[in-house]
Design a protein around this motif. Structure first.
Motif, PDB file in Angstrom:
ATOM      1  N   GLY A   3       0.820  -1.210   0.000  1.00  0.00           N
ATOM      2  CA  GLY A   3       0.000   0.000   0.000  1.00  0.00           C
ATOM      3  C   GLY A   3       0.850   1.255   0.000  1.00  0.00           C
ATOM      4  N   ASN A   4       1.950   1.246   0.755  1.00  0.00           N
ATOM      5  CA  ASN A   4       2.839   2.410   0.793  1.00  0.00           C
ATOM      6  C   ASN A   4       3.509   2.637  -0.554  1.00  0.00           C
ATOM      7  OD1 ASN A   4       2.214   2.825   3.448  1.00  0.00           O
ATOM      8  ND2 ASN A   4       4.002   1.732   4.224  1.00  0.00           N
ATOM      9  N   ASP A   7       0.906   4.148  -2.813  1.00  0.00           N
ATOM     10  CA  ASP A   7       0.705   5.558  -2.451  1.00  0.00           C
ATOM     11  C   ASP A   7       1.837   6.422  -2.976  1.00  0.00           C
ATOM     12  OD1 ASP A   7      -1.619   4.905  -1.157  1.00  0.00           O
ATOM     13  OD2 ASP A   7      -0.736   4.941   0.862  1.00  0.00           O
ATOM     14  N   LEU A   8       3.060   5.939  -2.855  1.00  0.00           N
ATOM     15  CA  LEU A   8       4.216   6.690  -3.342  1.00  0.00           C
ATOM     16  C   LEU A   8       4.172   6.840  -4.862  1.00  0.00           C
ATOM     17  CD1 LEU A   8       6.860   8.098  -2.679  1.00  0.00           C
ATOM     18  CD2 LEU A   8       7.999   5.893  -2.850  1.00  0.00           C
ATOM     19  N   ALA A   9       3.794   5.778  -5.556  1.00  0.00           N
ATOM     20  CA  ALA A   9       3.709   5.849  -7.020  1.00  0.00           C
ATOM     21  C   ALA A   9       2.643   6.841  -7.459  1.00  0.00           C
ATOM     22  CB  ALA A   9       3.404   4.460  -7.584  1.00  0.00           C
ATOM     23  N   VAL A  10       1.503   6.828  -6.786  1.00  0.00           N
ATOM     24  CA  VAL A  10       0.440   7.786  -7.104  1.00  0.00           C
ATOM     25  C   VAL A  10       0.920   9.210  -6.843  1.00  0.00           C
ATOM     26  CG1 VAL A  10      -1.844   8.590  -6.396  1.00  0.00           C
ATOM     27  CG2 VAL A  10      -1.446   6.158  -6.764  1.00  0.00           C
TER      28      VAL A  10
END
Length: 146
Positions: A3-4, A7-10
């Motif tokens: 999930g992290n 989130d970082l890619a987004v």
């Protein structure tokens, strides 16, 4: 952990797209406003450090040492716009959301403490009643009840 990473890619994708928007605002809105007072592009603002600067037809400096303060100003404006948007559209709303969430959690914890205190009082009363029903012992004095 997945999930992290997502989130970082987004965040990287949104940041890249947002950088393009900010650069467009600087080049399409701020540069023309500044152009009303001088050149049409901030990148053309410069000062000469060593002697008079001479440029060729392409605009490249062939003599002298130019200080390109216009491009620094353009990058600074882009940074300030980006920082303001991130702060007002992301950081500030998230801080408000977290403050509200913490207040709700604190209120729920206070209610839970009140319920537990009421349960303890009720359990003490039940204990005292049971002792009284057995008939053998007197209930403990209030100071000894804990």
């Amino acid at each position: 952990m997945r999930g992290n990473v997502i989130d970082l890619a987004v965040a990287v994708v949104i940041g890249t797209a947002f950088t393009n928007v900010v650069n467009s605002v600087v080049k399409g809105l701020i540069n023309p406003v500044v152009g009303a007072f001088g050149t049409k592009d901030l990148d053309h603002y410069r000062s000469c450090l060593n002697g008079p600067c001479e440029t060729n037809q392409a605009g490249e400096v062939v003599k002298g040492i130019p200080i390109m303060w216009g491009s620094v100003l353009s990058a600074t404006l882009s940074f300030l716009i980006t920082a303001a948007v991130v702060y007002f559209l992301m950081v500030l709303p998230m801080a408000r959301f977290l403050a509200r969430k913490a207040a709700r959690q604190k209120l729920a914890e206070e209610k839970q403490v009140e319920v537990e205190a009421a349960e303890i009082v009720l359990l003490r009363e039940i204990r005292d009643e049971l002792i009284a029903q057995r008939g053998g012992a007197n209930p403990p004095p209030p100071a000894a009840r804990s």
